[in-house]
Design a protein around this motif. Structure first.
Motif, mmCIF file in Angstrom:
data_model
loop_
_atom_site.group_PDB
_atom_site.id
_atom_site.type_symbol
_atom_site.label_atom_id
_atom_site.label_comp_id
_atom_site.label_asym_id
_atom_site.label_seq_id
_atom_site.Cartn_x
_atom_site.Cartn_y
_atom_site.Cartn_z
ATOM 1 N N ARG A 67 0.829 -1.207 0.000
ATOM 2 C CA ARG A 67 0.000 0.000 0.000
ATOM 3 C C ARG A 67 0.867 1.262 0.000
ATOM 4 N N ASP A 77 -8.978 -4.264 5.302
ATOM 5 C CA ASP A 77 -9.391 -3.285 6.306
ATOM 6 C C ASP A 77 -8.234 -2.958 7.248
ATOM 7 N N GLU A 95 -5.851 -0.570 5.472
ATOM 8 C CA GLU A 95 -6.397 0.795 5.481
ATOM 9 C C GLU A 95 -6.208 1.451 6.845
ATOM 10 N N ARG A 138 -4.029 4.904 7.474
ATOM 11 C CA ARG A 138 -4.584 6.099 8.107
ATOM 12 C C ARG A 138 -3.855 6.426 9.408
#
Length: 230
Positions: A20, A213, A216, A220
Motif C-alpha cells: 500500500r 481493512d 487501510e 490512516r
C-alpha cells in the motif's frame, strides 16, 4: 520521495501494508528476521534488511531518514509465547524499545505499533473499547502491553499509534502454521481433512478482521494527525 520503515515486511500483514505504501509513492525500507515470514512475500521495490530487531547491530543497519516507523515484526502467537517467554519478550518488547531509540535519534515523525487484542485477556461477549481494563493471560499479551507502555513513556519525543488487532485473515496467510492464525488453521484443516478441530470450549467467540481493512487502518494511522498518541 518520503522514506518509511516497515518491520515484519516478509509477513502476512507487513507485506500487504508495504504494498500500500509503495502504491502511495513511498520508499519502503523493510526489515524481517525471516523466522516466520517468507522472503517471497516482499515486494521487489522494498529495500530489504534481514535481521533481528532485538539486536542493536540490526538497528544500526537501518538507514537514516525514515520519517515514519511501522512496527509489525514480532512473535504473534499466545500459545508459542509460553514455550520461550524470554524470546517472546525480545521479539515483541525489546525490539520496540530499540526502534523507539532509533526513532528519537532520527527525529522520526511517528511510530505505529502492532499491538494485539491479547492485551485485554478474558473479556465479556460485548463490544470492547480501548478503555477496557487490560489483564492479559499470556506472555505474549503481557509483552505487547509492556511495549505499549514504553511507547506512552516516550510519546513526547516520538509520537505513537498502537493498533490492537484481532484475528486478521485473508489472501497470503500461512496455511502451514497450525499455531498461529485461527482462520487459516481452520481453513487448512477443512481443506485437508474435511474436519475442523477446535481446542477448548465450543462456546468461545472470536472477532475477525479482513486484511484489506487492516491495511487501510495502518495507512490512516500513519498519515492522520488525529491518530497520534492513541
Amino acid at each position: 520521495m518520503k522514506k518509511i520503515l516497515i518491520t515484519g515486511v516478509a509477513g502476512f500483514i507487513g507485506s500487504h501494508v508495504s504494498k500500500r505504501f509503495i502504491q502511495e509513492g513511498y520508499e519502503v525500507v523493510g526489515i524481517d528476521d525471516l523466522s516466520n515470514g517468507d522472503v517471497r512475500n516482499i515486494p521487489k521495490e522494498v529495500v530489504f534488511i534481514e535481521g533481528d530487531l532485538a539486536q542493536w547491530k540490526t538497528i544500526k543497519t537501518i538507514p537514516n531518514g525514515c520519517h515514519k516507523i511501522l512496527h509489525l515484526a514480532g512473535q504473534s502467537s499466545g500459545e508459542i509465547s509460553f514455550d520461550d517467554p524470554v524470546a517472546d519478550l525480545e521479539k515483541n518488547t525489546i525490539s520496540t524499545v530499540n526502534l523507539i531509540k532509533y526513532g528519537i535519534e532520527n527525529q522520526s515523525e511517528r511510530i505505529v505499533y502492532a499491538s494485539s487484542m491479547s492485551v485485554y485477556g478474558d473479556v465479556a461477549d460485548k463490544p470492547i473499547s480501548e478503555d477496557e481494563i487490560c489483564e492479559p493471560l499470556s506472555c505474549y499479551g503481557v509483552g505487547k502491553l509492556a511495549a505499549e507502555g514504553y511507547l506512552k513513556v516516550y510519546q513526547k519525543q516520538l509520537p505513537y499509534v498502537s493498533l490492537r488487532m484481532y484475528n486478521v485473515y485473508g489472501i497470503g496467510q500461512d496455511m502451514e502454521n497450525f499455531r498461529q492464525g485461527m482462520v487459516s488453521i481452520f481453513l487448512s484443516q477443512a481443506l485437508k481433512s474435511n474436519n475442523i478441530i477446535v481446542k477448548g470450549s465450543l462456546d468461545r467467540f472470536r472477532d475477525l478482521i479482513y486484511i484489506d481493512d487492516v491495511v487501510e487502518a495502518w495507512y490512516r494511522s500513519a498519515i492522520y494527525p488525529s491518530a497520534l498518541n492513541q
